[in-house]
Design an enzyme around this catalytic site. Structure first.
Site, PDB file in Angstrom:
ATOM      1  N   MET A  26      24.709   4.155 -30.518  1.00 41.36           N
ATOM      2  CA  MET A  26      25.652   3.529 -29.577  1.00 41.36           C
ATOM      3  C   MET A  26      26.959   4.311 -29.591  1.00 41.36           C
ATOM      4  SD  MET A  26      24.890  -0.529 -30.316  1.00 41.36           S
ATOM      5  CE  MET A  26      24.627  -0.345 -32.089  1.00 41.36           C
ATOM      6  N   CYS A 108      20.505   7.181 -21.594  1.00 38.71           N
ATOM      7  CA  CYS A 108      21.895   6.842 -21.287  1.00 38.71           C
ATOM      8  C   CYS A 108      22.179   7.045 -19.804  1.00 38.71           C
ATOM      9  CB  CYS A 108      22.843   7.685 -22.126  1.00 38.71           C
ATOM     10  SG  CYS A 108      24.581   7.308 -21.837  1.00 38.71           S
ATOM     11  N   HIS A 179      13.710   1.559 -24.167  1.00 35.99           N
ATOM     12  CA  HIS A 179      14.597   0.499 -23.690  1.00 35.99           C
ATOM     13  C   HIS A 179      13.898  -0.131 -22.487  1.00 35.99           C
ATOM     14  CE1 HIS A 179      18.979  -0.857 -22.691  1.00 35.99           C
ATOM     15  NE2 HIS A 179      18.082  -1.750 -22.329  1.00 35.99           N
ATOM     16  N   GLY A 220      16.254  -3.247 -26.364  1.00 40.66           N
ATOM     17  CA  GLY A 220      16.832  -3.945 -25.223  1.00 40.66           C
ATOM     18  C   GLY A 220      16.763  -5.451 -25.351  1.00 40.66           C
ATOM     19  N   GLY A 221      17.925  -6.092 -25.447  1.00 38.44           N
ATOM     20  CA  GLY A 221      17.992  -7.549 -25.435  1.00 38.44           C
ATOM     21  C   GLY A 221      17.520  -8.247 -26.688  1.00 38.44           C
ATOM     22  N   GLY A 242      20.374  -3.072 -30.839  1.00 40.62           N
ATOM     23  CA  GLY A 242      21.632  -2.434 -30.492  1.00 40.62           C
ATOM     24  C   GLY A 242      22.837  -3.312 -30.757  1.00 40.62           C
TER      25      GLY A 242
END
Length: 345
Positions: A26, A108, A179, A220-221, A242
């Site tokens: 990140m 990204c 992701h 993701g999530g 993340g």
């Protein structure tokens, strides 16, 4: 900087096992100070650097971006780039610096990354990605992995993702982190791309069925260890967390060694803070500033009594001239006093 011969450096089997749970790369967040903290919370989770661009390393000579502490292992370097030769050179620098894995960013969506022809825009050019993977694989003897989206813009992920994965597997990639969202390169900001495109976990599960020998981590999530365990029990090889791991690191990482890796006892954020104090002192002695470290510690007590006071003490006090580890120690003592009061009630 960690050296290649560092005895703590992990072997390939160790890194594959660590990939059962990883903390996502990140930007502006997972720097070396953040990773040092996260390693205090979990001995086994795989940690990723922020994305480092291959041009910065190869053309800019910014090898200081590779600095990390030996305690961070297992730790992976994420690279951004699209030139196979340059990525191979950057991967070699990363391997020589002691990293356990080299990861290629194909996820990204930021404008700056697009302008460099890497990141999520590479989902449109899987042949180039395969060439990059092959070049990096030939340059290093550590794992070369890919982090990608399920597709971009108007692509059909049901068609695009299997083709993308097939190409990178043929190039020698054995692990991928997906992701589970599309990336919309036009019309959405990077922040919006983390939330607005819907998650498609079933597609990631189907990819595992299509590529049974490919180590697939879902990203993701994901906001809890319960979710992570469910994905692992559902047949995926790994889970990459993340923002939840950054904002609520204790919730994600303190129980990870026991629940995900089946070893050890749960860490505590209180002990992690105490263990950070010598690291903070060393950083300050080298000319660093307190807030460079404490900004990563703000969420340690999220949801606990005193969490707001902890955040305020660190965010307001750490930027003041002369701020030192005693600020952190005092804030911790206040948290512990509140915990004792709660137990006494």
């Amino acid at each position: 900087m960690a050296e290649q011969e560092n005895p703590i450096k992990k072997g390939k089997s160790d890194v594959v096992r660590a990939a059962r749970l990883s903390v996502a790369p990140m930007m502006d967040w997972t720097d070396r100070h953040c990773r040092y903290l996260h390693r205090l919370l979990s001995r086994h989770a795989l940690l990723y650097t922020e994305m480092v661009t291959a041009p910065a390393l190869v053309r800019g000579g910014a090898v200081h971006l590779l600095e990390h502490d030996v305690s961070e292992h297992p730790v992976a370097l994420q690279l951004g780039g699209s030139d196979p030769v340059e990525l191979a050179q950057a991967a070699r620098l990363g391997a020589d610096a002691g990293y356990d894995e080299i990861n290629l960013n194909c996820g990204c969506p930021s404008d700056r990354v697009q302008s460099g022809t890497f990141g999520a825009v590479l989902m449109k050019d899987p042949a180039r990605v395969a060439d990059c993977v092959a070049a990096m694989r030939a340059a290093v003897d550590i794992d070369v992995t890919v982090k990608c989206r399920i597709g971009v813009d108007d692509q059909d992920p049901e068609e695009v993702l299997p083709d993308f994965l097939a190409r990178i597997v043929a190039a020698g990639c054995t692990r991928v982190s997906i992701h589970a969202r599309m990336a919309w390169l036009q019309g959405l900001s990077p922040k919006e791309n983390r939330d607005i495109p819907p998650l498609n976990y079933p597609l990631v599960h189907r990819m595992k069925a299509y590529f049974p020998n490919l180590h697939i981590s879902v990203n993701g999530g994901i906001g809890s260890l319960d979710q992570a365990e469910a994905f692992l029990k559902g047949g995926l090889d790994g889970v990459m967390v993340g923002r939840a791991a950054y904002h609520n690191p204790a919730d994600i990482l303190c129980g990870a060694d026991r629940r995900i890796f089946g070893t050890g006892t749960d860490a505590t954020p209180e002990q992690a803070v105490r263990d950070m104090l010598p690291y903070i002192e060393a950083h300050l002695s080298a000319g660093g500033r307190l807030h460079q470290i404490t900004r990563h510690m703000l969420g340690l007590f999220a949801g606990r009594p005193g969490a707001r006071g902890w955040r305020r003490a660190l965010s307001e006090g750490a930027v003041k001239p002369g701020a030192g580890p005693e600020l952190v120690q005092t804030a911790l003592e206040e948290i512990e006093a509140l915990a004792q009061q709660a137990q006494a009630v």
